[in-house]
Motif scaffolding. Sequence first.
Motif, PDB file in Angstrom:
ATOM      1  N   VAL A  13      -7.678  -6.828 -16.803  1.00 33.61           N
ATOM      2  CA  VAL A  13      -7.218  -5.438 -16.765  1.00 33.61           C
ATOM      3  C   VAL A  13      -6.033  -5.321 -15.831  1.00 33.61           C
ATOM      4  O   VAL A  13      -5.016  -4.709 -16.168  1.00 33.61           O
ATOM      5  N   PHE A  17      -2.142  -4.187 -16.571  1.00 32.19           N
ATOM      6  CA  PHE A  17      -1.515  -3.052 -15.894  1.00 32.19           C
ATOM      7  C   PHE A  17      -0.190  -3.462 -15.258  1.00 32.19           C
ATOM      8  O   PHE A  17       0.822  -2.761 -15.384  1.00 32.19           O
ATOM      9  N   TYR A  42       0.052  -1.155  -6.000  1.00 36.00           N
ATOM     10  CA  TYR A  42      -0.631   0.110  -6.238  1.00 36.00           C
ATOM     11  C   TYR A  42      -2.119  -0.107  -6.505  1.00 36.00           C
ATOM     12  O   TYR A  42      -2.960   0.693  -6.124  1.00 36.00           O
ATOM     13  N   LEU A  43      -2.432  -1.214  -7.150  1.00 38.47           N
ATOM     14  CA  LEU A  43      -3.833  -1.502  -7.467  1.00 38.47           C
ATOM     15  C   LEU A  43      -4.554  -2.240  -6.354  1.00 38.47           C
ATOM     16  O   LEU A  43      -5.756  -2.473  -6.437  1.00 38.47           O
ATOM     17  N   SER A  44      -3.792  -2.625  -5.342  1.00 38.78           N
ATOM     18  CA  SER A  44      -4.431  -3.405  -4.290  1.00 38.78           C
ATOM     19  C   SER A  44      -5.022  -2.497  -3.209  1.00 38.78           C
ATOM     20  O   SER A  44      -4.296  -1.711  -2.599  1.00 38.78           O
ATOM     21  N   PRO A  45      -6.310  -2.619  -2.963  1.00 33.87           N
ATOM     22  CA  PRO A  45      -6.938  -1.777  -1.950  1.00 33.87           C
ATOM     23  C   PRO A  45      -6.496  -2.151  -0.542  1.00 33.87           C
ATOM     24  O   PRO A  45      -6.607  -1.350   0.372  1.00 33.87           O
ATOM     25  N   THR A  94       1.514   6.074  -2.266  1.00 35.90           N
ATOM     26  CA  THR A  94       0.831   6.692  -3.397  1.00 35.90           C
ATOM     27  C   THR A  94       1.307   8.119  -3.656  1.00 35.90           C
ATOM     28  O   THR A  94       0.896   8.736  -4.623  1.00 35.90           O
TER      29      THR A  94
ATOM     30  N   VAL B 143     -11.729   2.595  -5.209  1.00 34.41           N
ATOM     31  CA  VAL B 143     -10.343   2.862  -4.805  1.00 34.41           C
ATOM     32  C   VAL B 143      -9.413   2.753  -5.999  1.00 34.41           C
ATOM     33  O   VAL B 143      -8.578   3.630  -6.246  1.00 34.41           O
ATOM     34  N   ARG B 147      -7.066   5.562  -7.837  1.00 28.36           N
ATOM     35  CA  ARG B 147      -5.611   5.465  -7.937  1.00 28.36           C
ATOM     36  C   ARG B 147      -5.150   5.602  -9.382  1.00 28.36           C
ATOM     37  O   ARG B 147      -4.133   6.232  -9.663  1.00 28.36           O
TER      38      ARG B 147
END
Lengths: 171, 171
Positions: A13, A17, A42-45, A94, B143, B147
């Motif tokens: 996934v 993205f 952006y997807l990294s916590p 964000t 998270v 997002r």
Amino acid sequence: MHKDSPSATWPAVRRKFIEAGGSTTQSFGLGRILGQMYALLYLSPTPLCLDDIVRELSVSKASVSTTVRQLERWSAVKRVWVQGDRKDYYEAETDFHAVLRHGLLTTVRKKLDTAGSQINRAESSLRETRARGNGKSHDDLAVVMQRLDHAKQFHSKIQGLLSNPLLDHLL
Amino acid sequence: MHKDSPSATWPAVRRKFIEAGGSTTQSFGLGRILGQMYALLYLSPTPLCLDDIVRELSVSKASVSTTVRQLERWSAVKRVWVQGDRKDYYEAETDFHAVLRHGLLTTVRKKLDTAGSQINRAESSLRETRARGNGKSHDDLAVVMQRLDHAKQFHSKIQGLLSNPLLDHLL
DNA sequence: AAAAATGTTCAGTCTTAATTGAACGATGCA
DNA sequence: TGCATCGTTCAATTAAGACTGAACATTTTT
């Protein structure tokens, strides 16, 4: 009959993205890496360092270095401090609103500026030309002048719109 | 001391303007010819045929043919009929508002659409993934989901803005 | 101080996409 | 029908700029 993606794994996934981010920015004429990198962050916590990004996207460190600075200039990512590590870590901004305003809009504005000044230069050159009767019929020159004016007018309208506080409101 | 451009000739002014148009569109990622061609037609008091354009810009007829159709699709130029000549003649659409709305905005909207659908796909894939507990900690997934939602929300905000009648008003 | 780790810069390569040349289909004309 | 004029299409070329590898500067570690 079978379902298309009955159970995608999380890394799959994510890859999708990231790929999507890349092709989006690419379609807008910004490079592919820009979008991939922002998507990744952006997807990294947690914040990532340059080598993390190099590993995840399998691109050169040179690209990562330059691209991250571009993203920083647009305030799309920010550098963060990580305890006891001298590496630079980055995380995604964000707040898209800020990114849009600070990054995209100012870029567009700048380009429109140079376009506008060139219109102005053309117009004043033409005004001089008109004084001496150079080749062109007077009527034609009038038409051209009128059009340059029209363009100038539109240009400033757009410039105004782009710095209109009302625009901020709409976002 | 001497003045920089004390008396530019009309053809020189025009060439400058055309060049400016070209580099502007180029800077926006659309080709150079697009801008040159629109600038040429915009300054022309009378419609031009394909070969006129070929001559004026010294570009291939192939480029002119394809570019003029692109401009037409954006309603940036329109084909006009000239008495007793079977050639196609074109003139610039001087209503920038229409061009912007019909050309640029729809293009941008389309690109955002594909981006948006990819976000959606990612989100629903992720929802499935979350059901089975795949590798990632639950907190991290939370998270990420948050997002993706945030992104989706922003995306639809922009889509809304771009088709907002109020935008037309501002232009 | 030497070696390792990190980020930057820049000349060169490689990819993408803009542009062209040549062949083609269509339309009017003699 | 044969010839000329236009416009389009498409494989091939070219130009723009994205991306890389290698050398470098700087800071940290041993």
